[in-house]
Design an enzyme around this catalytic site. Structure first.
Site, short mmCIF file in Angstrom:
data_model
loop_
_atom_site.label_atom_id
_atom_site.label_comp_id
_atom_site.label_asym_id
_atom_site.label_seq_id
_atom_site.Cartn_x
_atom_site.Cartn_y
_atom_site.Cartn_z
N ASP A 177 -26.24 -6.61 -75.98
CA ASP A 177 -25.81 -7.96 -76.36
C ASP A 177 -26.79 -8.96 -75.76
OD1 ASP A 177 -24.41 -10.47 -76.56
OD2 ASP A 177 -22.56 -9.34 -76.81
N HIS A 216 -18.26 -5.36 -85.00
CA HIS A 216 -18.96 -4.91 -83.79
C HIS A 216 -17.96 -4.61 -82.69
CE1 HIS A 216 -18.85 -9.34 -83.85
NE2 HIS A 216 -18.88 -9.35 -82.53
#
Ligand code: ZN
Length: 173
Positions: A32, A101
């Site tokens: 991320d 996700h």
């Protein structure tokens, strides 16, 4: 200006570089860019689906299996005692990017993450070098067919402009 294409599909298509830690024919996992903790990883299906209401069961099951593999790596290599597995579907649930996700968030004692109000947790400052180090530690190699090996080229670095837009998009939701 037309609508910008899905940012995660661009990562899948390697149009935008990402710090990939796992990839196979169904899914891709990468760090991320706005991590809550070092090693914060996203796992996404390669087929564009928006959320848990749309995803195929086979893809969903596979994503969870990959989440376990990554969790084990994070535990082993990044000094995490635990992980939080998190998924948001729908605007009401604060889903930011409209491509399914699953978050794998490493947890360490006194890491400052307040899970009751995780959205108030400060995003961790990080940089390319640090992310590359993490990739080195937790990357899971999958078997590739020989022709894919030959075709593979060195991924280019993300430009500052791309980084800016990705961060903006993630912040604005
Ligand atoms: Zn997409």
């Amino acid at each position: 200006m037309g609508e910008r294409p899905c940012i995660f599909c661009q990562i899948i298509n390697k149009q935008i570089p990402a710090k990939i830690v796992y990839e196979d024919e169904l899914v891709i996992a990468f760090l991320d860019i706005n991590p809550l903790a070092l090693g914060h990883t996203l796992i996404i299906p390669k087929k564009h689906v928006e959320n848990i209401f749309d995803i195929e069961e086979n893809d969903l099951q596979h994503i969870l299996v990959v989440a376990k593999k990554i969790s084990l790596k994070i535990k082993e290599k990044l000094q995490a005692d635990g992980v939080n597995i998190f998924q948001a579907s729908g605007k009401t649930a604060e889903q930011s990017i409209p491509h399914f996700h699953l978050h794998v968030i490493p947890r360490r004692k006194d890491d400052g993450i307040n899970w009751n109000q995780w959205w108030l947790t400060k995003i961790k400052k990080t940089n390319d070098k640090e992310l590359d180090e993490i990739v080195k530690l937790i990357k899971i190699e999958t078997e590739k067919k020989p022709e894919e090996e030959i075709k593979e080229e060195k991924p280019r670095e993300r430009t500052e402009e791309e980084t800016y837009w990705i961060r903006r998009e993630l912040e604005l939701g």
